[in-house]
Design a protein around this motif. Structure first.
Motif: not given
Length: 518
Positions: A412-423
């Motif tokens: 089980l894996t993924t290709d990339h993650g994600t980030i909550r952007v603020k700036s």
């Protein structure tokens, strides 16, 4: 601290006066009754935090009173006090959702321990958790100022996620704020680390490099393929490490953990680049040169991940150099997931099955575009909760339950993650510049050099370029690129959305986990 209110019903309540006095001294307010009817009437009119019930009261007995109380307020813990441990009595009590029981004669210490377990436990655990994080906070602060290597960064990120999930259980805004600041500091330092090392890692002649997207199948998956045990490679697009952590306990109900490891997404941390790299076993520049008809650049029309099955087939031929029955499936809808379950017997005939589930990626995009999803996933905790809810009710879990009955390997894996952007970070580019908010490819890009990682010669990073003078820039930390035109409008629209393509712990450090049957 608010006073804890206890209701105690026992027909011999006078014999329990020493217990009541002790509880009063300890700061608990105890209201007593000699029968179930009076206790139930009081409970229905007033607020109590805990109930003690004698099992053998005349008239309305303890079990009957317990059931009636739970019908009024099922969340209030009830302790049954009994002279008997008979099996049928315990079954009735458990069926009526008893929270604990004590055997007569009870002593004051037993009563106090029960109260602490049922009432004070959350507070005590919360205080201990907060204290432990405060101690670790100082250690992490010192660690972040050290010259960390890649493996140390992985451990720092895992530690931060551990505390994020632990503190999530507490109603302590101050601790949450401290952790958020520490994660931001970690991402700032990690971005500097990537700037210093990424181009060095791209020199494939060096040996001290992390496992990247293009090596994932070759190093972690293909060695498991044989003629006896089918291998299932399950890629949940855009799944972060913290999201995997919340679905992992459910996986452990059906599978045994064989290995938990981490790999690094290539830049850009975007599906077009990272996932194609996984399935082809090549870097983007190599894909463009080797398969010009199948590689899609940012400015090309059409889907960018339409040829993963072809790339996978070519990598299998090139790497395994032996016969391998395999399948590739991309699951975009619930019905497609059910169809895969229906094909279970056919999948079991293959040596290797690759399954790509797109739900989490679609969730992150929907959160940008749909107000309802924004409200449902208004922070990282809610985003994790939605991911877990999907997984619990998905055809993927149905498939995994079937696999748990067979001898298989599941990666089980993924290709990339994600980030909550603020700036927001201002950028200027021509019409050929791509639209991704976390990376830009183009010529004559104008940007704040402190806020980006610039790759002047994309070929040195094994990236294609649209024209001779193309550069790549990558947003660091929680930045996101906004064009100068209508800056405020778009800055507000994309603020607090989940994005990927740039440099952050969340986007680049990827779980790859191997499970086998129990």
């Amino acid at each position: 601290m608010q006073e804890t209110r206890i209701l105690w019903a026992d027909d011999e309540i006078d014999l329990l006066k020493p217990h009541i006095l002790l509880l009063n001294e300890k700061g608990y307010a105890v209201t007593t009754f000699t029968n179930g009817n009076d206790a139930l009437e009081a409970f229905s009119k007033d607020n109590f935090d805990l109930v003690f019930l004698d099992e053998n009261m005349p008239g309305m007995g303890g079990i009957e009173t317990l059931s009636a109380i739970k019908n009024i307020r099922s969340d209030i813990p009830v302790v049954l006090i009994t002279k008997s441990e008979e099996e049928n009595l315990m079954e009735d009590a458990i069926g009526s959702k008893i929270d604990d029981y004590l055997i007569k004669p009870v002593n004051p210490k037993q009563v106090l321990l029960t109260i602490k377990k049922l009432i004070d436990n959350k507070r005590l655990v919360g205080e201990k958790t907060s204290m432990a994080y405060q101690q670790d906070f100082r250690k992490l602060g010192v660690t972040l100022n050290n010259n960390l290597n890649y493996n140390e960064w992985v451990e720092v990120y895992k530690k931060l996620i551990f505390w994020e999930l632990e503190l999530e259980k507490l109603d302590d805004p101050q601790m949450h704020e401290i952790l958020t600041m520490q994660k931001a500091e970690a991402n700032a330092q990690f971005s500097k680390f990537i700037e210093e090392h990424y181009m060095h890692w791209m020199d494939k002649s060096t040996s001290d490099i992390p496992l990247f997207s293009d090596q994932l199948l070759r190093k972690k998956v293909f060695p498991l393929i044989n003629n006896q045990t089918p291998v299932f490679f399950i890629l949940i697009d855009n799944l972060r490490y913290d999201q995997w952590k919340v679905i992992h306990p459910l996986m452990l109900e059906y599978f045994k953990l064989e290995e938990e490891d981490t790999y690094t997404s290539i830049l850009p941390t975007a599906t077009q680049y990272a996932r194609n790299s996984i399935f082809s076993g090549l870097m983007p520049l190599e894909m463009e040169k080797k398969y010009p008809k199948h590689w899609q650049n940012d400015d090309d029309e059409g889907g960018k991940n339409l040829h993963e099955e072809f790339f996978l087939s070519e990598q299998i031929k090139r790497t395994l150099k032996k016969e391998c029955r395999f399948s590739y499936h991309k699951i975009l809808t619930f019905d497609q997931g059910k169809e895969i379950c229906d094909q279970f017997n056919n999948l079991m005939q293959n040596n290797f099955n690759a399954l790509v589930y797109n739900f989490v990626d679609m969730l992150s995009h929907a959160r940008t575009d749909m107000q309802m999803i924004k409200e449902l996933a208004n922070d990282d905790a809610a985003y994790r909760s939605l991911t877990l809810s999907w997984f619990e009710h998905s055809p993927l879990l149905d498939l995994l339950k079937k696999l748990a009955q067979k001898k298989v390997k599941v990666i089980l894996t993924t290709d990339h993650g994600t980030i909550r952007v603020k700036s927001p970070s201002k950028v200027i580019g021509d019409r050929s510049t791509n639209t991704n908010l976390r990376y830009k490819q183009g010529r004559n890009l104008n940007f704040n050099s402190k806020e980006v990682f610039l790759i002047k010669n994309p070929h040195e990073a094994h990236l294609p370029k649209i024209n001779i003078s193309s550069n790549y820039i990558f947003a660091k930390e929680d930045k996101y690129f906004v064009y100068q035109n209508n800056f405020n409008q778009f800055a507000n629209y994309y603020n607090d959305t989940f994005q990927h393509g740039g440099i952050s712990l969340e986007e680049m450090l990827i779980p790859v986990v191997t499970y086998s049957n129990k």
